[in-house]
Design an enzyme around this catalytic site. Structure first.
Site, PDB file in Angstrom:
ATOM      1  N   LYS A   1     -40.475  17.669 -23.357  1.00  0.00           N
ATOM      2  CA  LYS A   1     -39.401  16.673 -23.482  1.00  0.00           C
ATOM      3  C   LYS A   1     -39.928  15.312 -23.934  1.00  0.00           C
ATOM      4  O   LYS A   1     -41.129  15.028 -23.862  1.00  0.00           O
ATOM      5  CB  LYS A   1     -38.607  16.592 -22.176  1.00  0.00           C
TER       6      LYS A   1
ATOM      7  N   ARG B   1     -39.274  25.716 -15.812  1.00  0.00           N
ATOM      8  CA  ARG B   1     -38.624  26.181 -17.051  1.00  0.00           C
ATOM      9  C   ARG B   1     -39.429  25.637 -18.227  1.00  0.00           C
ATOM     10  O   ARG B   1     -39.421  24.437 -18.476  1.00  0.00           O
ATOM     11  CB  ARG B   1     -37.192  25.655 -17.085  1.00  0.00           C
TER      12      ARG B   1
HETATM   13  N1  HH2 Z   1     -33.346  21.584 -19.999  1.00  0.00           N
HETATM   14  C1  HH2 Z   1     -32.764  22.021 -21.132  1.00  0.00           C
HETATM   15  C2  HH2 Z   1     -31.831  23.069 -21.112  1.00  0.00           C
HETATM   16  N2  HH2 Z   1     -31.499  23.675 -19.947  1.00  0.00           N
HETATM   17  N3  HH2 Z   1     -31.722  23.861 -17.602  1.00  0.00           N
HETATM   18  C3  HH2 Z   1     -32.249  23.419 -16.463  1.00  0.00           C
HETATM   19  N4  HH2 Z   1     -31.889  23.978 -15.297  1.00  0.00           N
HETATM   20  N5  HH2 Z   1     -33.179  22.392 -16.430  1.00  0.00           N
HETATM   21  C4  HH2 Z   1     -33.573  21.748 -17.563  1.00  0.00           C
HETATM   22  O1  HH2 Z   1     -34.382  20.800 -17.481  1.00  0.00           O
HETATM   23  C5  HH2 Z   1     -33.008  22.184 -18.813  1.00  0.00           C
HETATM   24  C6  HH2 Z   1     -32.062  23.254 -18.788  1.00  0.00           C
HETATM   25  C7  HH2 Z   1     -33.112  21.349 -22.432  1.00  0.00           C
HETATM   26  O2  HH2 Z   1     -34.240  21.899 -23.026  1.00  0.00           O
HETATM   27  P1  HH2 Z   1     -34.237  22.955 -24.237  1.00  0.00           P
HETATM   28  O3  HH2 Z   1     -33.482  24.187 -23.863  1.00  0.00           O
HETATM   29  O4  HH2 Z   1     -35.642  23.202 -24.623  1.00  0.00           O
HETATM   30  O5  HH2 Z   1     -33.550  22.209 -25.439  1.00  0.00           O
HETATM   31  P2  HH2 Z   1     -32.075  22.241 -26.025  1.00  0.00           P
HETATM   32  O6  HH2 Z   1     -31.157  21.776 -24.962  1.00  0.00           O
HETATM   33  O7  HH2 Z   1     -32.128  21.309 -27.206  1.00  0.00           O
HETATM   34  O8  HH2 Z   1     -31.746  23.655 -26.420  1.00  0.00           O
END
Ligand code: HH2
Length: 283
Positions: free
Chosen positions: A223, A258
């Protein structure tokens, strides 16, 4: 040996680190957008993460990066449906990353075993009853605002206390509808409506959330707070910062991580767990 659902729900008592591998079937996720929209690529990525030690594969079909556009339930279902059944067939425990009860319901029918709701049940009132009916473990995450606006000057007097109070409220709301507390997992929502100082304070004070008595999950992987501290590397070059954040959170009592980079984070947490066990044995 990957963890069972019971191992995951007991992880805050045992200290066993649980790795959740991220699988975004989206065109626009901040770090891996577009890479896994093609089902064969997504399934291959899941297979690799399982081999590297992922206990859970978290499948999401809507990017939640700051400023991202919403994706309809129909489109999410379409994207998830092309991949999820195959990942279940690989033997993986799958969580569905969605705020929509319709998408979550579809995923549970297709074999998902956990609901990961970044709105903690606030966006769709159907999420809690669905989790209750299916006796499905549920991740409740803190977010200030919505992805499209959440980074517009968020302010907190005491971020850890406020996030804890919100999660305590949502835990109680879920319990009221019939989701057992022991089926809930809480997450401070790193990067969701938080400035750098807020993300750091939350990672430093995970123990505040751990005192809720349910497993704590964190998602610091790649992030932008890491980039802000470390000379602005692109997302794929933020592994060192991701590991540092996971280890700090583990020290505070988080047990579910995660992440995109499963193998190195698994290795780091295995060593951290062994050090913790050795300290406990030496007492
Ligand atoms: N972060 C993201 C998405 N889902 N769920 C939980 N429980 N905790 C988190 O910190 C979290 C999450 C965002 O990250 P990412 O999926 O890599 O990116 P994007 O939202 O752009 O798909």
């Amino acid at each position: 040996m990957s963890a069972s659902l019971q191992d995951i729900l007991n992880s805050h008592k045992t200290g066993r680190p649980i790795i959740m591998g991220v699988l975004n079937v989206t065109p626009d996720s901040f770090s891996d957008g577009g890479r896994f929209l093609e089902p064969s690529h997504a399934i291959e990525a899941a297979r690799r993460m399982i081999a590297e030690g992922a206990d859970i594969i978290d499948i999401g079909a809507e990017s939640t990066r700051p400023g991202s556009a919403r994706v309809s339930a129909a489109e999410q279902t379409e994207r998830v449906g092309r991949v999820l059944p195959e990942v279940v067939r690989l033997g993986a425990l799958v969580s569905i990353d969605t705020t929509s009860a319709e998408v979550a319901h579809f995923a549970l029918e297709a074999g998902a075993g956990i609901i990961n709701d970044i709105s903690a049940g606030r966006e769709d009132a159907g999420i809690f009853p669905l989790a209750a009916e299916h006796a499905t473990p549920l991740v409740l995450m803190h977010m200030r605002g919505e992805p499209c606006t959440m980074q517009q000057s968020p302010q907190y007097a005491d971020v850890a206390a406020e996030v804890r109070a919100f999660l305590a409220e949502q835990l109680a709301a879920a319990e009221k509808v019939g989701v057992p507390r022991q089926y809930c997992i809480v997450d401070p929502g790193i990067g969701f409506g938080k400035l750098l100082e807020h993300n750091l304070a939350l990672l430093a004070k995970v123990d505040t959330l751990a005192s809720l008595g349910v497993p704590v999950m964190v998602g610091p992987s790649r992030k932008s707070f890491i980039a802000k501290l470390a000379g602005d590397p692109p997302p794929a070059e933020r592994l060192g910062g991701t590991i540092a954040a996971c280890l700090a959170a583990y020290r505070g009592g988080a047990t579910i991580f995660r992440v995109h980079d499963v193998a190195p984070v698994r290795q780091a947490l295995t060593v951290a767990q062994a050090i913790r066990n050795s300290a406990a044995g030496a007492r």
